[in-house]
Design a protein around this motif. Sequence first.
Motif, short mmCIF file in Angstrom:
data_model
loop_
_atom_site.label_atom_id
_atom_site.label_comp_id
_atom_site.label_asym_id
_atom_site.label_seq_id
_atom_site.Cartn_x
_atom_site.Cartn_y
_atom_site.Cartn_z
N MET A 1 0.88 -0.94 -0.20
CA MET A 1 0.81 0.01 -0.27
C MET A 1 0.33 1.30 0.20
SD MET A 1 -2.33 1.13 2.63
CE MET A 1 -1.93 0.23 3.77
N THR A 2 0.67 2.31 -0.83
CA THR A 2 1.19 3.45 -0.97
C THR A 2 0.82 4.20 -0.73
OG1 THR A 2 2.57 2.94 -3.26
CG2 THR A 2 2.65 5.04 -2.82
N MET A 3 1.31 5.31 0.21
CA MET A 3 0.13 6.02 1.23
C MET A 3 0.72 8.00 0.52
SD MET A 3 -1.55 5.54 3.73
CE MET A 3 -1.62 6.58 5.13
N PHE A 4 -0.15 8.34 0.16
CA PHE A 4 -0.11 10.00 0.08
C PHE A 4 -0.14 11.37 1.25
CE2 PHE A 4 -1.86 14.37 -0.53
CZ PHE A 4 -1.36 15.05 -0.52
N THR A 5 1.23 11.81 1.20
CA THR A 5 1.14 13.07 2.39
C THR A 5 1.97 14.07 1.46
OG1 THR A 5 1.70 13.10 4.46
CG2 THR A 5 3.36 12.28 3.21
N ASN A 6 1.15 15.50 1.75
CA ASN A 6 1.61 16.91 1.40
C ASN A 6 1.92 17.30 2.61
OD1 ASN A 6 -1.10 17.35 2.63
ND2 ASN A 6 -1.68 18.00 0.55
N GLY A 7 2.48 16.67 4.31
CA GLY A 7 2.07 18.05 5.28
C GLY A 7 1.17 18.23 5.78
N TYR A 8 0.22 18.35 5.27
CA TYR A 8 -0.75 18.45 6.34
C TYR A 8 -1.61 17.50 6.36
CZ TYR A 8 0.76 22.92 4.53
OH TYR A 8 1.50 24.28 3.79
N SER A 9 -2.01 16.66 5.47
CA SER A 9 -3.19 15.30 5.22
C SER A 9 -2.25 13.99 4.30
CB SER A 9 -4.12 15.69 4.57
OG SER A 9 -4.42 15.99 3.71
N SER A 10 -3.01 12.90 4.62
CA SER A 10 -2.22 12.08 3.95
C SER A 10 -2.87 10.62 3.67
CB SER A 10 -0.97 10.80 4.99
OG SER A 10 -1.66 10.65 6.58
N LEU A 11 -3.01 10.35 2.92
CA LEU A 11 -4.06 9.10 2.27
C LEU A 11 -3.71 8.14 1.77
CD1 LEU A 11 -5.44 9.60 -0.04
CD2 LEU A 11 -6.53 11.24 0.30
N GLN A 12 -4.73 6.93 0.97
CA GLN A 12 -3.97 5.79 0.93
C GLN A 12 -3.89 5.49 -0.87
OE1 GLN A 12 -5.48 1.96 2.41
NE2 GLN A 12 -6.18 1.32 0.63
N ILE A 13 -3.51 5.38 -1.21
CA ILE A 13 -3.39 5.13 -2.82
C ILE A 13 -3.48 4.02 -2.95
CG2 ILE A 13 -2.09 5.43 -4.92
CD1 ILE A 13 -0.72 7.90 -3.72
N PRO A 14 -4.38 3.71 -3.96
CA PRO A 14 -4.99 2.42 -4.14
C PRO A 14 -4.00 1.73 -4.92
CG PRO A 14 -7.47 3.37 -4.94
CD PRO A 14 -5.15 4.82 -3.96
N GLU A 15 -3.36 0.44 -5.18
CA GLU A 15 -2.93 -0.26 -5.67
C GLU A 15 -3.73 -0.13 -7.57
OE1 GLU A 15 -1.98 -4.70 -7.12
OE2 GLU A 15 -2.64 -4.49 -5.18
N ASP A 16 -3.24 0.52 -8.25
CA ASP A 16 -3.18 0.25 -9.79
C ASP A 16 -2.99 1.90 -10.05
OD1 ASP A 16 -2.38 -2.23 -10.61
OD2 ASP A 16 -4.09 -2.79 -9.97
N PHE A 17 -3.30 2.81 -9.25
CA PHE A 17 -3.40 4.11 -9.24
C PHE A 17 -2.19 4.63 -9.37
CE2 PHE A 17 -8.11 3.04 -8.16
CZ PHE A 17 -8.91 4.11 -9.23
N GLU A 18 -1.79 5.61 -10.45
CA GLU A 18 -1.09 6.65 -10.60
C GLU A 18 -1.33 8.42 -10.79
OE1 GLU A 18 2.29 5.26 -11.70
OE2 GLU A 18 1.66 3.03 -11.56
N PRO A 19 -0.15 8.77 -9.82
CA PRO A 19 -0.30 9.83 -9.52
C PRO A 19 -0.51 11.23 -11.34
CG PRO A 19 1.67 9.41 -8.79
CD PRO A 19 0.80 8.01 -9.34
N ILE A 20 -1.20 11.95 -11.53
CA ILE A 20 -0.76 12.66 -13.04
C ILE A 20 -0.63 14.27 -12.10
CG2 ILE A 20 -1.98 13.92 -14.52
CD1 ILE A 20 -1.86 10.66 -14.89
N ALA A 21 0.22 15.11 -12.07
CA ALA A 21 1.08 15.91 -12.34
C ALA A 21 -0.78 17.32 -12.65
CB ALA A 21 1.84 16.99 -12.92
N THR A 22 -0.98 18.27 -12.15
CA THR A 22 -2.01 18.85 -12.31
C THR A 22 -2.25 19.88 -11.76
OG1 THR A 22 -4.78 19.42 -11.39
CG2 THR A 22 -3.33 18.59 -10.24
#
Length: 154
Positions: free
Chosen positions: A1-22
Amino acid sequence: MTMFTNGYSSLQIPEDFEPIATKEEFNDLYLVNTKIPMSIKFSTTPTLGGLPEIMDGIEQNLKSNDKINVVNSDFITINDQIYYMIVSSFSDGENQIRRNEFLYVEDNNLYIFEFTYPYADRELDDFYLNIIRSLKISVPKYVVEDGSYRLNEQ
C-alpha cells in the motif's frame, strides 16, 4: 500500500493508480487507473461555510445544469465524522459517466474526494470508503481569517 502525504494530510493510494501532475490551485492529489478506467481527485480548499451551506450551493449549481443528473445526495457518517455525499451522472457524448463526491469540513478546510468512472458499480462502495477512511489530517492546510485565507506555515 502506498501512502500520499503533503505535510497537512495523508491517505492511502489504491493499487494500480498513478498520480498525474495538475496545476489546479486546490488539488492535492489526482490519480488515474487506465485499467478500470477511473480517476480519483483529492482537494482541500479554504471555506467559511459548513456542510449544509456547501450542499445548498452544489445542489443549486447542479439543478441549473440540465446535463447532470443527481442520483443521490445526503449526509453520511464515515469514521464518526459527518460527510456530504453527492452522486451524479452525465454523458460525455459516448459514455455515461458517474461521479461520487464526498465532502468534509474541519477547521475551515473543505476536504473533497471525487471518484469519476464510466459506469455505475455498487461494488465500489467499500473501495471509496476505504480511501476516505484512510484520511489523516495532521494540521489544517489553510488558515482562514479576516475574510481571506493563507497557507498554514506550521
